[in-house]
Write a protein that holds these residues in place. Structure first.
Motif, mmCIF file in Angstrom:
data_model
loop_
_atom_site.group_PDB
_atom_site.id
_atom_site.type_symbol
_atom_site.label_atom_id
_atom_site.label_comp_id
_atom_site.label_asym_id
_atom_site.label_seq_id
_atom_site.Cartn_x
_atom_site.Cartn_y
_atom_site.Cartn_z
ATOM 1 N N GLY A 86 -39.093 -63.801 -125.454
ATOM 2 C CA GLY A 86 -39.021 -63.664 -124.000
ATOM 3 C C GLY A 86 -38.355 -62.363 -123.623
ATOM 4 O O GLY A 86 -38.692 -61.306 -124.164
ATOM 5 N N SER A 87 -37.372 -62.420 -122.753
ATOM 6 C CA SER A 87 -36.684 -61.227 -122.277
ATOM 7 C C SER A 87 -35.935 -60.527 -123.402
ATOM 8 O O SER A 87 -35.162 -61.148 -124.137
ATOM 9 C CB SER A 87 -35.694 -61.618 -121.176
ATOM 10 O OG SER A 87 -34.761 -60.586 -120.950
ATOM 11 N N ASN A 126 -42.451 -63.130 -115.985
ATOM 12 C CA ASN A 126 -41.730 -62.342 -116.975
ATOM 13 C C ASN A 126 -42.194 -60.894 -117.021
ATOM 14 O O ASN A 126 -42.294 -60.312 -118.087
ATOM 15 C CB ASN A 126 -41.872 -62.973 -118.359
ATOM 16 C CG ASN A 126 -41.152 -64.296 -118.454
ATOM 17 O OD1 ASN A 126 -40.105 -64.468 -117.853
ATOM 18 N ND2 ASN A 126 -41.706 -65.237 -119.183
ATOM 19 N N GLN A 168 -40.350 -57.143 -122.635
ATOM 20 C CA GLN A 168 -40.361 -58.439 -123.309
ATOM 21 C C GLN A 168 -40.404 -58.274 -124.827
ATOM 22 O O GLN A 168 -41.008 -57.339 -125.344
ATOM 23 C CB GLN A 168 -41.594 -59.246 -122.887
ATOM 24 C CG GLN A 168 -41.687 -59.517 -121.399
ATOM 25 C CD GLN A 168 -40.719 -60.597 -120.975
ATOM 26 O OE1 GLN A 168 -40.751 -61.705 -121.491
ATOM 27 N NE2 GLN A 168 -39.854 -60.286 -120.029
ATOM 28 N N ARG A 176 -41.777 -60.849 -127.115
ATOM 29 C CA ARG A 176 -42.417 -62.161 -127.068
ATOM 30 C C ARG A 176 -43.594 -62.207 -128.006
ATOM 31 O O ARG A 176 -44.244 -61.195 -128.263
ATOM 32 C CB ARG A 176 -42.900 -62.452 -125.628
ATOM 33 C CG ARG A 176 -43.259 -63.906 -125.390
ATOM 34 C CD ARG A 176 -43.930 -64.103 -124.052
ATOM 35 N NE ARG A 176 -44.073 -65.498 -123.698
ATOM 36 C CZ ARG A 176 -44.950 -66.333 -124.252
ATOM 37 N NH1 ARG A 176 -45.771 -65.910 -125.188
ATOM 38 N NH2 ARG A 176 -44.996 -67.584 -123.865
#
Length: 589
Positions: free
Chosen positions: A358-359, A575, A579, A581
């Motif tokens: 994610g972040s 989002n 990222q 991810r």
């Protein structure tokens, strides 16, 4: 007349408020009843079997919230079950003299490949007690059959089938959808394999993405074939031939090819179990469902100890903030790790990660706390189905990283995704946006215009800096040169088998193995487990989850199979920015 309407309005408001209060009271009473029932210890009758049906969603950690997954159509609880609960129950059944065997009734298993692997290994360990395992189904999915193949006897309905075709991974692309809507994705990335953004810029897989996907899907398939070959005594070549030639759809052919031991109906299964248990024909079999057995008393209780091993769960996408059971929040999780580090009674940490990332910034915040903790006590990472990109970022500083052969990991790469909605608003809705700004790039992150070449260059520079930080953390944590991390990084996704070969993973094993290793590293013979973060109180969970669960239920009911696609698009829109991810939601069929 004015007074009349005043009283009518007051009455309506009173009815609405009363209805809300009564509804909340009703849910509170139901929750209290369910919670009370959950705490009640279950008695297991002598000469019983443990009945295992894995249709419900399996998550890493079971929730104490009775409204988690609540079905608002039937007003029936349908909460996910925890892998931690399943492993504990199977281990308890192994020592429980009242449990004589396990019946697996499986058609589908609602879990990822690595979770299935952990349950399968627990069943293999159960068999070391000398107790039996039988498996039965009308139709076995591939994942269900892989699990069932550990059984002493595998039975199939005479008109049933086994789905045995090989594995596939499907990716949905939105490039043409965005073009039709007039939405321009503005993409920055590092890593030729960092394909998280491909669904928004292409209409099919890139050669690099196809290569990495085939590699890890093949690795998972080979693990399944190997496991079935060992337990069923069928060669790997034969199993692949059966899949390629689609030979197992017919139940009789499944029997001829030794994938099953018998073709029987349910009444014949019951008769077979009665014979095995020494029960008279007219008497009923004593059985207990897995979920009820969670509440059975522990047979081999540990002595009380002040020494603790903390099992910290990190499940879901990584973002800023507090997080919850389904999402990782940088503030909430880092605080939990920090408290565990400072608690002198906690001698080791097992960090259970099940995350696609994610972040990048949120991952950095969590990484810092894991790094600090690993400097003062053993931190053993236990990877679940997926621990990739940001999920690997937060694992990198651990003392030891453990994964299953079928875990999806790696994806060491970074990307930035921004959407330009200018054409969509103008062409589709006739909406235009004007701006007043004090400086040239005050609207850098505006969604109402495209980025300039200069802004893209600055954004790409930030992506490169973040990537260098990422591979630097992995290099320091794993003790391998930065150049080597870069070579195996580039956003490439690996299976657990491949990851161990390239030193991203230290050992194979599941959650139970990670706990044993943590005890060994900490020099503990006697200890107790504490699961963190602490789950919220019933009423607090109720207030937070009720509206969210109702909303999710309505969307699932309305969208059906498209609900996953909706969540994927929503996630990417929410989002925007830098990222770390995994490419997409990985599901093995």
């Amino acid at each position: 007349m004015k007074q009349f309407f005043k009283y009518v309005l007051a009455t309506i408001v009173g009815i609405v408020i009363s209805s809300i209060v009564i509804f909340l009271m009703f849910l509170g009473i139901v929750g209290a009843i369910v919670s009370s029932a959950d705490k009640k210890e279950v008695k297991v009758e002598p000469n019983s079997i443990l009945y295992v049906d894995l249709k419900q969603e399996i998550v890493d950690r079971g929730s104490e919230d009775p409204f988690k997954g609540f079905d608002f159509t039937s007003f029936q609880p349908n909460s996910p079950i925890g892998l931690n609960q399943i492993l504990k129950a199977i281990a308890n059944a192994k020592e429980d003299s009242n449990i004589k065997g396990i019946l697996l009734e499986l058609d589908a298993v609602n879990a990822g490949a690595a979770t299935t692997e952990e349950i399968r290994n627990a069943l293999i360990d159960f068999k070391s007690s000398g107790k039996f395992i039988y498996a039965y189904s009308d139709t076995y999915s591939q994942k269900a059959y892989y699990l069932a193949s550990v059984a002493d006897s595998v039975f199939l309905n005479p008109e049933g089938m086994i789905e045995w075709l090989g594995l596939r991974s499907e990716v949905m692309f939105f490039k043409k959808t965005l073009e039709k809507l007039g939405v321009e994705p503005q993409i920055l990335r590092h890593g030729k394999f960092k394909s998280a953004v491909e669904p928004f810029m292409l209409d099919k897989m890139s050669p690099e993405n196809r290569e990495q996907t085939l590699t890890y899907v093949s690795s998972i398939w080979n693990q399944w074939v190997k496991g079935i070959s060992e337990t069923r005594g069928i060669s790997a070549d034969k199993l692949n031939s059966l899949a390629n030639n689609m030979e197992i759809f017919n139940a009789k052919k499944a029997l001829v090819n030794k994938l099953v031991d018998g073709l029987i109906y349910k009444d014949e299964l019951i008769a077979t179990l009665k014979t095995k248990l020494g029960i008279e024909e007219k008497k009923d079999i004593s059985s207990i469902e897995l979920k009820k057995y969670f509440k059975a008393p522990e047979v081999a209780k540990r002595k009380f100890s002040k020494n603790k091993i903390a099992v910290i769960y990190a499940s879901g996408e990584i973002g800023m903030g507090e997080g919850d059971d389904d999402n990782i929040g940088s503030e909430g999780l880092s605080r939990t790790i920090r408290k565990a580090r400072r608690d002198s009674s906690i001698k080791a940490i097992v960090f259970r990660i099940n995350s696609p990332g994610g972040s990048a910034l949120a991952s950095e915040v969590i990484w810092r706390e894991v790094d600090l903790a690993a400097k003062v006590k053993p931190v053993i990472v236990s990877m679940g189905d997926v621990a990739a990109s940001g999920g690997y970022y937060i694992a990198a500083p651990a003392t030891t990283i453990m994964a299953n052969p079928t875990t999806i990991t790696g994806s060491i790469g970074v990307f930035g995704l921004f959407f330009n909605l200018q054409k969509a608003l103008d062409n589709k809705l006739g909406i235009t946006v004007d701006v007043v700004k004090t400086n040239d790039h005050a609207d850098f992150f505006s969604v109402f215009r495209p980025m300039t070449a200069e802004e893209k260059a600055v954004g790409q520079m930030f992506i490169e800096q973040t990537y260098q930080t990422f591979i630097g953390h992995v290099s320091a944590g794993r003790g391998i040169p930065v150049e080597q991390v870069d070579a195996i990084g580039q956003g490439r996704v690996w299976s657990g088998v491949n990851a161990k070969d390239i030193k991203l993973v230290d050992e194979f094993g599941g959650l139970t193995d990670a706990i044993k290793l943590a005890a060994e590293k900490a020099g503990l013979e006697n200890y107790r487990l504490v699961e963190l973060p602490k789950q919220k109180k019933l009423f607090e969970q109720l207030m937070e989850d009720m509206s969210a669960e109702a909303k999710a239920w309505m969307l699932k009911d309305e969208l059906g199979l498209s609900f996953k696609a909706y969540n994927r698009i929503k996630s990417m829109l929410n989002n925007q920015g830098v990222q770390a991810r995994i490419p997409y939601d990985i599901e093995v069929y």
